[in-house]
Design a protein around this motif. Structure first.
Motif, PDB file in Angstrom:
ATOM      1  N   VAL A  17     -25.018  42.229   3.939  1.00 58.78           N
ATOM      2  CA  VAL A  17     -23.638  41.757   3.334  1.00 58.78           C
ATOM      3  C   VAL A  17     -22.821  42.991   3.214  1.00 58.78           C
ATOM      4  O   VAL A  17     -23.003  44.185   3.213  1.00 58.78           O
ATOM      5  N   HIS A  18     -21.510  42.679   3.367  1.00 60.23           N
ATOM      6  CA  HIS A  18     -20.404  43.881   3.342  1.00 60.23           C
ATOM      7  C   HIS A  18     -19.352  43.300   2.563  1.00 60.23           C
ATOM      8  O   HIS A  18     -18.649  42.556   2.988  1.00 60.23           O
ATOM      9  N   HIS A  19     -19.275  43.519   1.439  1.00 60.98           N
ATOM     10  CA  HIS A  19     -18.133  43.189   0.271  1.00 60.98           C
ATOM     11  C   HIS A  19     -17.265  44.335   0.078  1.00 60.98           C
ATOM     12  O   HIS A  19     -17.597  45.501  -0.194  1.00 60.98           O
ATOM     13  N   LYS A  20     -16.070  44.097   0.309  1.00 61.10           N
ATOM     14  CA  LYS A  20     -14.835  45.007   0.352  1.00 61.10           C
ATOM     15  C   LYS A  20     -14.344  45.109  -1.162  1.00 61.10           C
ATOM     16  O   LYS A  20     -13.632  46.079  -1.435  1.00 61.10           O
ATOM     17  N   GLY A  21     -14.661  44.425  -1.960  1.00 58.91           N
ATOM     18  CA  GLY A  21     -14.361  44.525  -3.361  1.00 58.91           C
ATOM     19  C   GLY A  21     -13.024  43.606  -3.545  1.00 58.91           C
ATOM     20  O   GLY A  21     -12.650  42.820  -2.829  1.00 58.91           O
TER      21      GLY A  21
END
Length: 412
Positions: free
Chosen positions: A108-112
Motif C-alpha cells: 500500500v502506498h497512500h500519499k495522504g
C-alpha cells in the motif's frame, strides 16, 4: 540529603471573586499535561506543572511524528490560539504512508490528503513530538513549569488536600492534582489499583541522523522510507520508520519476547542482536540498523492498560493521557487522546473556578469528565489492540493491509 522545601507559589487568590484560588498541580510535561497547563493559563487560571526532566532539551533526540486529528489534537491547539502555528510547523507531505512486509516492497502506498488544501478537517498533518512540545512550552509562562521535579510520592491530607514529595526534597500541598505522568504513573495508585500489563512485545528505538540519511550511498533507505512513514510486519516481527522534520529517520523494531529481554550496553553489540532478529528482512532495512546512531538506541517494551479502564472518582485527583488509558502506538491515537484530555479537563476546571464552585461541585464535574474520557479512550484502545495483532499475525503483511483498508472505509 536534599533540603526539604515547602512550595507556596501555588497559593494564589482570585481577585474577582475574593475566593482562594484552588492550587492546581499537574505532574508530567507530555502533551496532556502541557495542554492542560496551556488551557488553564489562557483562561486566567494559574497552575504549576512538575516535570522530572532537567530541562526542555532532555529529550531532544527522542520521539517520532504525531499525526494530529481535527477533533482532538488539532482542536486542543485551535482552542488555545495555536492553529496558525500548527499549520506553519506541521508537514502535510509527511502524511505519506507505506505498508509492506519483510521484503520492503510497498503493498500500500497512500500519499495522504491534498497538501494544497487549506481546510485541515479531513487531514492528519504530522508534527514532530519535539516540535510540538516546544510549541506548547513557548506558549506558557516559563515559571509555571518546575523542571527537575521527579515525583516520589503523593498522599491525601486532612482537609481534602494532597501532598506531593519530589526527589529533590520539594514538598507541595495542593487542592487539585492532575496525573499526566505517563505509563508508569505515580498518581494512578491514588485512584486505581490497575497496573500496566506487558504486551509480550519488546524491541528498540533507533535512528539515523539526517546527514547520514542524506548521503548518496544511502538513497535506498531514503527512497524506501519516503517523506512520511513506512510500516512493515511479518513473521511476528515489526519494523516501523518515520522521517522527522529535521531529516532524521527514526525506527522502532519490535518482536515477541519476555519482559526481561534486553539489548547489550555496547551499541555495536546491540545492533548485532537486532540484525540477527531481522536476519532475512530487506537489505535496506538491515542497512538502516547498521547505520543507526550509536548514541540513540533505546529499549522499548510495550505496555497497556485494560480496554475500558476506569475508576471511581477520588476527591481532588484525576488522570489524563497514558496515565489514564495507556495503549500501544498502533492506532496513532495516544497523543491525540492526551491532548483532548488535557483540553477538556482544563475547560472543566476553568468553568468551575469562574463560577466559584465548591470542592464537591468541582469533583462532580471532574467525575463526569473522567467518564467521558474513559468511554472515548476505550474505543481507540480496542482498535490499537486489533492493529497490533494484525502486525504480529501469521497472516502479516496481508492482515496489516486488510486492517488498514477496513479503517479507511470506516472513516469515510
Amino acid at each position: 540529603m536534599a533540603q526539604k522545601l515547602i512550595l507556596s507559589d501555588l497559593s494564589t487568590t482570585v481577585n474577582m471573586s475574593h475566593q482562594r484560588q484552588p492550587r492546581i498541580a499537574i505532574v508530567g510535561g507530555g502533551p496532556s499535561g502541557l495542554v492542560a497547563l496551556l488551557t488553564l493559563f489562557k483562561r486566567g487560571i494559574p497552575a504549576t506543572l512538575y516535570e522530572r526532566d532537567a530541562d526542555s532539551n532532555a529529550r531532544a533526540r527522542l520521539g517520532g511524528m504525531l499525526d494530529l486529528q481535527w477533533n482532538s489534537g488539532q482542536r486542543a491547539l485551535r482552542e488555545n490560539g495555536l492553529e496558525d502555528e500548527f499549520k506553519r510547523l506541521s508537514r502535510r507531505d509527511a502524511e505519506e504512508l507505506r505498508l509492506c512486509g519483510k521484503a520492503g516492497v510497498p503493498l500500500v502506498h497512500h500519499k495522504g490528503s491534498d497538501p494544497t488544501e487549506e481546510d485541515l478537517k479531513n487531514a492528519r498533518p504530522e508534527i514532530d513530538r519535539r516540535v510540538l512540545r516546544q510549541l506548547l512550552l513557548d506558549s506558557v509562562p516559563a515559571d509555571s513549569i518546575k523542571w527537575g521535579h521527579a515525583l516520589v510520592s503523593a498522599r491525601p491530607l486532612d482537609g481534602g488536600q494532597l501532598e506531593l514529595t519530589f526527589s529533590n526534597g520539594v514538598v507541595a500541598a495542593v487542592d487539585i492534582l492532575i496525573g499526566a505522568d505517563g505509563a508508569h504513573s505515580r498518581i494512578r495508585p491514588l485512584v486505581s489499583a490497575t497496573s500496566p500489563i506487558y504486551h509480550g512485545v519488546t524491541g528498540a528505538e533507533l535512528s539515523v541522523p539526517a546527514e547520514v540519511a542524506a548521503l548518496p550511498e544511502n538513497s535506498d533507505v531514503n527512497d524506501a522510507v519516503g517523506k512520511g512513514s513506512c510500516y512493515a510486519g511479518e513473521d511476528g516481527k515489526v519494523l516501523t520508520f518515520q522521517r522527522n522534520g529535521d531529516g532524521r529517520i527514526r525506527a522502532y523494531a519490535w518482536h515477541r519476547n519476555t519482559l526481561d529481554w534486553a539489548l547489550p550496553n555496547d551499541p555495536r553489540e546491540a545492533k548485532k542482536v537486532l540484525l540477527e532478529i531481522f536476519h532475512d528482512w530487506a537489505p535496506w532495512m538491515r542497512k538502516f540498523i547498521e547505520l543507526g546512531d550509536e548514541d540513540a538506541i533505546y529499549l522499548r517494551p510495550l505496555f497497556y492498560l485494560p480496554v475500558g479502564h476506569r475508576w471511581d472518582h477520588k476527591p481532588g485527583v484525576t488522570l489524563i493521557g497514558d496515565a489514564a488509558h495507556l495503549m500501544s502506538p498502533f492506532a496513532g491515537a495516544g497523543a491525540n487522546l492526551a491532548m483532548i484530555d488535557g483540553l477538556e479537563l482544563a475547560l472543566v476546571l476553568a468553568d468551575a473556578v469562574s463560577k466559584g464552585a465548591s470542592a464537591e461541585e468541582t469533583d462532580a464535574a471532574i467525575a463526569a469528565f473522567e467518564e467521558g474520557m474513559c468511554i472515548r479512550a476505550s474505543l481507540f484502545a480496542a482498535e490499537t489492540m486489533g492493529n497490533l495483532e494484525s502486525f504480529l499475525s501469521p497472516e502479516a503483511p496481508l492482515s496489516i493491509v486488510a486492517a488498514w483498508k477496513q479503517q479507511m472505509a470506516s472513516a469515510q
